[in-house]
Design a protein around this motif. Structure first.
Motif, PDB file in Angstrom:
ATOM      1  N   ARG A 107       0.998  -1.219  -0.011  1.00 51.39           N
ATOM      2  CA  ARG A 107       0.221   0.030   0.088  1.00 51.39           C
ATOM      3  C   ARG A 107       0.737   1.322   0.157  1.00 51.39           C
ATOM      4  N   THR A 108       2.143   1.216  -0.478  1.00 53.35           N
ATOM      5  CA  THR A 108       2.795   2.500  -0.480  1.00 53.35           C
ATOM      6  C   THR A 108       3.446   2.358  -1.968  1.00 53.35           C
ATOM      7  N   ARG A 109       3.532   3.757  -2.295  1.00 57.38           N
ATOM      8  CA  ARG A 109       4.269   3.770  -3.470  1.00 57.38           C
ATOM      9  C   ARG A 109       5.518   3.203  -3.921  1.00 57.38           C
ATOM     10  N   ASN A 124       0.441   4.677  -8.878  1.00 59.15           N
ATOM     11  CA  ASN A 124      -0.501   5.687  -8.211  1.00 59.15           C
ATOM     12  C   ASN A 124      -1.930   5.346  -8.725  1.00 59.15           C
ATOM     13  N   LEU A 127      -2.804   2.757  -5.887  1.00 62.43           N
ATOM     14  CA  LEU A 127      -2.997   3.742  -4.524  1.00 62.43           C
ATOM     15  C   LEU A 127      -4.306   4.492  -4.455  1.00 62.43           C
ATOM     16  N   PHE A 131      -6.955   1.609  -2.922  1.00 60.95           N
ATOM     17  CA  PHE A 131      -6.576   1.883  -1.433  1.00 60.95           C
ATOM     18  C   PHE A 131      -7.081   3.349  -1.063  1.00 60.95           C
ATOM     19  N   ASN A 132      -7.756   4.051  -2.105  1.00 60.69           N
ATOM     20  CA  ASN A 132      -7.806   5.431  -1.806  1.00 60.69           C
ATOM     21  C   ASN A 132      -6.753   6.323  -1.191  1.00 60.69           C
ATOM     22  N   VAL A 133      -5.897   5.974  -1.413  1.00 62.01           N
ATOM     23  CA  VAL A 133      -4.492   6.867  -0.968  1.00 62.01           C
ATOM     24  C   VAL A 133      -4.304   7.848  -1.897  1.00 62.01           C
ATOM     25  N   GLU A 170      -5.911  18.220  -2.665  1.00 62.11           N
ATOM     26  CA  GLU A 170      -5.855  16.877  -2.715  1.00 62.11           C
ATOM     27  C   GLU A 170      -6.995  16.003  -2.803  1.00 62.11           C
ATOM     28  N   LYS A 174      -7.900  11.991  -7.207  1.00 68.21           N
ATOM     29  CA  LYS A 174      -8.594  10.941  -7.830  1.00 68.21           C
ATOM     30  C   LYS A 174      -9.462  11.261  -8.730  1.00 68.21           C
TER      31      LYS A 174
END
Length: 211
Positions: A107-109, A124, A127, A131-133, A170, A174
């Protein structure tokens, strides 16, 4: 670059044009989205969906897909661009997910970009959509439309991403990503943008210059 008032108006118009946007890549799990996004490089979403409907019906999980040989994966994805390289990347990605991540998609870039065939844009996409990051994937459509409109002034996608994330709040990243993709596909095409019918033409920095 545009003034903030113009940016806000562009976002408002795009939100009205393309309500409730989402990725057009069909998937049911983060793993399936990851594989679909790897396949989408130099391949349309429509073509990817044709491929993955059969692939995921037969092998919906990382454990199932990992059992296939590279040649067997190739037989499913042969109509995708760069299919031989993608088959190797998919096989190795499945192995890494099982060996290092207990079969889960990271779950991380940074961790995603360690996977074969996963660059910044693919990471991206996963994410933001799985995961809605907060992330702002920049593909060819986003890069083209953002620079034509004046939301960015850059010759490469990474700089475009930096400029868009600095300009757009931010909470809109999305959706704005999807808005720009959809506008690029339906109105602001690469070779012959339809400026005459574009509701953003009065705000666009390059309207009617690509005819």
């Amino acid at each position: 670059m545009l003034e903030q008032a113009a940016v806000d108006e562009i976002l408002e118009i795009l939100a009205q044009l393309y309500p409730n946007p989402t990725t057009e890549l069909e998937h049911e799990t983060p793993f399936q989205l990851l594989i679909a996004t790897i396949l989408s490089a130099q391949c349309t979403d429509q073509r990817v969906n044709i491929i993955t409907r059969k692939l995921f019906a037969d092998h919906p999980t990382v454990e199932s897909l990992e059992q296939l040989s590279i040649q067997e994966i190739e037989s499913y994805i042969r109509t995708a661009g760069l299919w031989q390289t993608k088959a190797k990347n998919i096989k190795r990605t499945c192995e890494i997910l099982i060996d290092n991540y207990n079969g889960e998609v990271p779950r991380t870039r940074e961790e995603l970009m360690k996977l074969p065939g996963v660059g910044r844009k693919t990471a991206n996409v996963v994410l933001a959509n799985a995961f809605n990051v907060p992330a702002f994937p920049v593909d060819t459509h986003v890069h083209r439309v953002a620079n034509r409109l004046g939301l960015a002034a850059s010759s490469n996608p990474n700089q475009t991403e930096e400029q868009l994330t600095a300009l757009i709040p931010e909470e809109y990243w999305k959706d704005a990503h999807h808005w720009l993709i959809l506008h690029g596909r339906r109105v602001c095409s690469a070779r012959k943008p339809n400026c005459e019918e574009c509701p953003l033409a009065h705000l666009c920095q390059t309207a009617f210059t690509h005819q």
